[in-house]
Scaffold this motif. Structure first.
Motif, short mmCIF file in Angstrom:
data_model
loop_
_atom_site.label_atom_id
_atom_site.label_comp_id
_atom_site.label_asym_id
_atom_site.label_seq_id
_atom_site.Cartn_x
_atom_site.Cartn_y
_atom_site.Cartn_z
N ILE A 208 10.42 -12.57 6.25
CA ILE A 208 11.51 -12.86 7.19
C ILE A 208 12.79 -13.06 6.38
N ALA A 209 13.86 -12.40 6.81
CA ALA A 209 15.20 -12.63 6.26
C ALA A 209 16.05 -13.12 7.42
N PHE A 210 16.50 -14.37 7.35
CA PHE A 210 17.17 -15.00 8.49
C PHE A 210 18.58 -15.44 8.11
N LYS A 211 19.57 -14.83 8.73
CA LYS A 211 20.98 -15.22 8.62
C LYS A 211 21.47 -15.26 7.17
N GLY A 212 21.11 -14.25 6.39
CA GLY A 212 21.62 -14.15 5.03
C GLY A 212 23.08 -13.71 5.01
N VAL A 213 23.68 -13.77 3.82
CA VAL A 213 25.10 -13.41 3.66
C VAL A 213 25.26 -11.93 3.34
N ASP A 214 24.51 -11.42 2.37
CA ASP A 214 24.69 -10.03 1.96
C ASP A 214 23.59 -9.17 2.60
N ASP A 215 22.82 -8.45 1.82
CA ASP A 215 21.82 -7.53 2.37
C ASP A 215 20.49 -8.26 2.60
N ASP A 216 19.70 -7.71 3.52
CA ASP A 216 18.39 -8.29 3.79
C ASP A 216 17.33 -7.77 2.82
N LYS A 226 5.40 -1.32 -1.66
CA LYS A 226 5.21 -1.07 -0.24
C LYS A 226 5.42 -2.38 0.52
N ILE A 227 6.22 -2.33 1.57
CA ILE A 227 6.56 -3.51 2.36
C ILE A 227 6.16 -3.25 3.80
N GLN A 228 5.36 -4.14 4.38
CA GLN A 228 4.96 -3.98 5.78
C GLN A 228 5.11 -5.31 6.51
N PHE A 229 5.58 -5.24 7.72
CA PHE A 229 5.83 -6.38 8.61
C PHE A 229 6.98 -7.23 8.07
N GLY A 230 8.19 -6.86 8.44
CA GLY A 230 9.37 -7.60 8.02
C GLY A 230 10.32 -7.79 9.19
N LEU A 231 10.89 -8.96 9.29
CA LEU A 231 11.89 -9.28 10.31
C LEU A 231 13.17 -9.71 9.62
N SER A 232 14.28 -9.08 9.97
CA SER A 232 15.58 -9.58 9.49
C SER A 232 16.52 -9.73 10.67
N VAL A 233 17.23 -10.86 10.68
CA VAL A 233 18.10 -11.24 11.79
C VAL A 233 19.42 -11.73 11.21
N ARG A 234 20.53 -11.25 11.76
CA ARG A 234 21.84 -11.59 11.23
C ARG A 234 22.63 -12.49 12.18
N ASP A 235 23.57 -13.22 11.61
CA ASP A 235 24.54 -14.01 12.36
C ASP A 235 25.88 -13.28 12.25
N SER A 236 26.51 -12.99 13.39
CA SER A 236 27.73 -12.17 13.38
C SER A 236 28.87 -12.83 12.62
N GLY A 237 28.77 -14.15 12.36
CA GLY A 237 29.83 -14.84 11.63
C GLY A 237 29.55 -15.04 10.16
N ILE A 238 28.43 -14.49 9.67
CA ILE A 238 28.06 -14.66 8.26
C ILE A 238 27.91 -13.28 7.63
N TYR A 239 28.80 -12.95 6.69
CA TYR A 239 28.78 -11.62 6.07
C TYR A 239 29.40 -11.73 4.68
N ASP A 240 29.25 -10.68 3.89
CA ASP A 240 29.65 -10.71 2.49
C ASP A 240 30.87 -9.82 2.26
N VAL A 241 31.63 -10.14 1.22
CA VAL A 241 32.82 -9.35 0.91
C VAL A 241 32.45 -7.95 0.42
N SER A 242 31.19 -7.74 0.04
CA SER A 242 30.77 -6.44 -0.46
C SER A 242 30.18 -5.55 0.64
N THR A 243 30.25 -5.97 1.90
CA THR A 243 29.66 -5.32 3.07
C THR A 243 28.19 -5.71 3.19
N SER A 244 27.81 -6.15 4.37
CA SER A 244 26.46 -6.65 4.63
C SER A 244 25.65 -5.59 5.36
N ASN A 245 24.46 -5.31 4.83
CA ASN A 245 23.57 -4.29 5.38
C ASN A 245 22.18 -4.87 5.63
N GLY A 246 21.37 -4.13 6.37
CA GLY A 246 19.95 -4.44 6.47
C GLY A 246 19.25 -3.99 5.20
#
Length: 517
Positions: A208-216, A226-246
């Motif tokens: 789970i990646a929850f409300k991180g600043v940069d990338d998930d 190999k990565i299986q079963f992952g959830l990432s959720v963002r907060d629209s007010g939390i982002y990084d100066v380098s551009t935030s991606n999944g």
């Protein structure tokens, strides 16, 4: 059934055990002690740190508390759903923020690539000449850095040196090998990426990646896990100066013409990657990026996943990525894209980006609106999930959701993956239940209390021997002492066949009077 109940003495917070410590032997922590982790703590080659289920480690803000598992060192952090291991901020509820402390860093000897062609590198974040080394010789792709299971990492990702770019991630992997066990891990409010893999071969599940600043999900320098079963959720007010991606994937840093081997070639399946755009007409900061940004000759493939609510669903960046997508080395198949302002684009303008989603040929499904995916409440995180926030089903598919079917595991790239019928992180089972926390800013950090419970189960006692016929695993529930007697905590332990006693740890129940079931 005979039951007796007694409490073990509880220790105070320990601020010396993890205080810029070099661990060369075996260090065993106690779940009934809270640890304040100060400075850089290294588990050196041959050293082991054992962290029992239910242990709480507080990262110190002033000294940038960080735990580094170096090459040849091991961490055994093996929690369970009732008693997750928690790394979190020392700050009180309401004041915790991204980057309150360092993070968890695992380093190994699995193969990596670098811009220079060297087989080893310094892990990022420490500054030139200061970072511990990962990769190198002998190359051990099946290296083990230990076990990290049922672990939460909250408010990590501090800048270690004060120089821009020296932030570390919530959880950082450098050359970590395939025998390392990573399962049921949540990174919340990381000051940089939630997870970043630099080379290596480790595979991971239930992240789970929850409300991180940069990338998930950031992959670099030849990562091939190999990565299986992952959830990432963002907060629209939390982002990084380098551009935030999944997803963000590079072969190596700042080298668009570098094809050094081993190439970055991760395989993701059953990911639910939720961006900040609950509606496509929202006006959000320009630093919001893409559900997936594949660049610098990466060969990342994504299957059976959901990418929703991003400014751009998928960016294929550069001629190397274009050639790999054309040649079917990069594959994007059996996914659902929904509510993305733009489906896909291409920074190099060398090919038609949306064409490489290939909805017809490879069974990707595209919806204009997020609501068409029919998840229960994927954007129900503003401002925060109401407490207790440990039983949240927002990202599970509702009845009739297209995500309940449509997966495909016949592709040879998916050999070894768990074959499930659904697309995205969840089917009908909520694997985040109990151990995950979706309001870490406001919850009360638990203090685990151990209780010795003596139980003689009916028909287990042998009169002739004075013992139980066998040891038995027992689960105890603490229930409210008033109707409807809801369960507020539970714990499991083995009842010994000689003294009839097990040691149970409870850390969710507040002080009070309960019935025992």
């Amino acid at each position: 059934m005979l039951i007796s109940f007694s409490r073990e003495t509880i220790a105070l917070t320990d601020s010396t055990t993890l205080n810029s410590t070099n661990i060369t032997g075996t260090l065993v922590l106690s779940k009934t002690t809270k640890y304040l982790m100060k400075g850089f703590n290294y588990v050196q080659n041959g050293g082991v740190i054992i962290i029992p289920a239910g242990t709480v480690i507080l990262g110190d803000y002033i000294t940038k508390g960080t735990l580094i598992i170096t090459r040849g060192g091991k961490i055994i952090a093996d929690g369970n759903a009732e008693n997750p291991i928690i790394f979190t901020s020392e700050r009180p509820a309401g004041l915790r923020a991204p980057g309150d402390w360092g993070g968890l860093i695992l380093l190994g000897r699995a193969g990596i690539n670098t811009v220079s062609g060297a087989d080893s590198a310094e892990i990022e974040g420490f500054g030139p000449g200061l970072g511990p080394i990962y990769g190198g010789q002998p190359r051990i792709d099946n290296d083990s850095s230990g076990v990290v299971r049922y672990v939460r990492i909250e408010f990590a990702g501090i800048n270690l040196t004060g120089i821009s770019g020296n932030e570390i991630n919530g959880m950082t992997f450098g050359g970590v090998g395939s025998r390392t066990v990573i399962d049921y891990v949540q990174v919340s409010y990381s000051g940089d990426d939630s997870y970043e893999w630099f080379g290596g071969t480790v595979s991971c599940k239930h992240l789970i990646a929850f409300k991180g600043v940069d990338d998930d999900w950031d992959t670099d320098n030849g990562f091939r896990g190999k990565i299986q079963f992952g959830l990432s959720v963002r907060d629209s007010g939390i982002y990084d100066v380098s551009t935030s991606n999944g997803f963000e994937s590079d072969n190596n840093v700042n080298s668009p013409t570098n094809f050094n081997n081993p190439r970055t070639k991760p395989i993701f399946s059953n990911m639910t990657v939720v961006g900040p755009f609950a509606e496509t007409n929202w006006s959000l900061n320009s630093l919001w990026g893409r559900g997936a940004h594949e660049r610098r000759n990466s060969l990342m493939s994504v299957y059976n996943s959901i990418v929703m609510g991003w400014k751009v669903g998928y960016r294929f960046d550069g001629t190397g990525v274009a050639a790999a997508a054309t040649g079917d080395t990069i594959q994007v198949r059996n996914n659902i894209f929904g509510g993305n302002v733009t489906l896909a684009d291409n920074a190099a303008n060398t090919f038609n980006g949306p064409g490489f989603i290939q909805t017809t040929a490879y069974s990707n499904t595209v919806f204009t609106n997020n609501s068409s995916i029919q998840l229960i409440n994927p954007f129900g995180i503003y401002p925060n999930v109401p407490l207790p926030a440990d039983n949240v089903n927002y990202w599970m598919p509702a009845g009739g959701s297209p995500a309940l079917g449509g997966s495909n595991f016949s592709n040879p790239n998916l050999a070894g993956f768990e074959n499930v019928s659904y697309v995205g992180a969840f089917g009908s089972t909520n694997w985040t239940y109990r151990w995950a926390q979706f309001n870490p800013q406001d919850y009360v950090i638990p203090t685990t209390s151990n209780y010795f419970v003596t139980v003689i189960p009916e028909a287990f006692y042998n009169l002739s021997t004075g013992r139980l016929n066998s040891k038995d695993t027992v689960r105890i529930y603490l229930r409210r002492n008033f109707s409807p007697y809801n369960a507020v905590d539970s714990s499991i332990a083995v009842i010994d066949d000689v003294n009839f006693t097990g040691k149970f740890g409870f850390h969710y129940a507040t002080s009070g009077t309960y019935y025992i079931q």
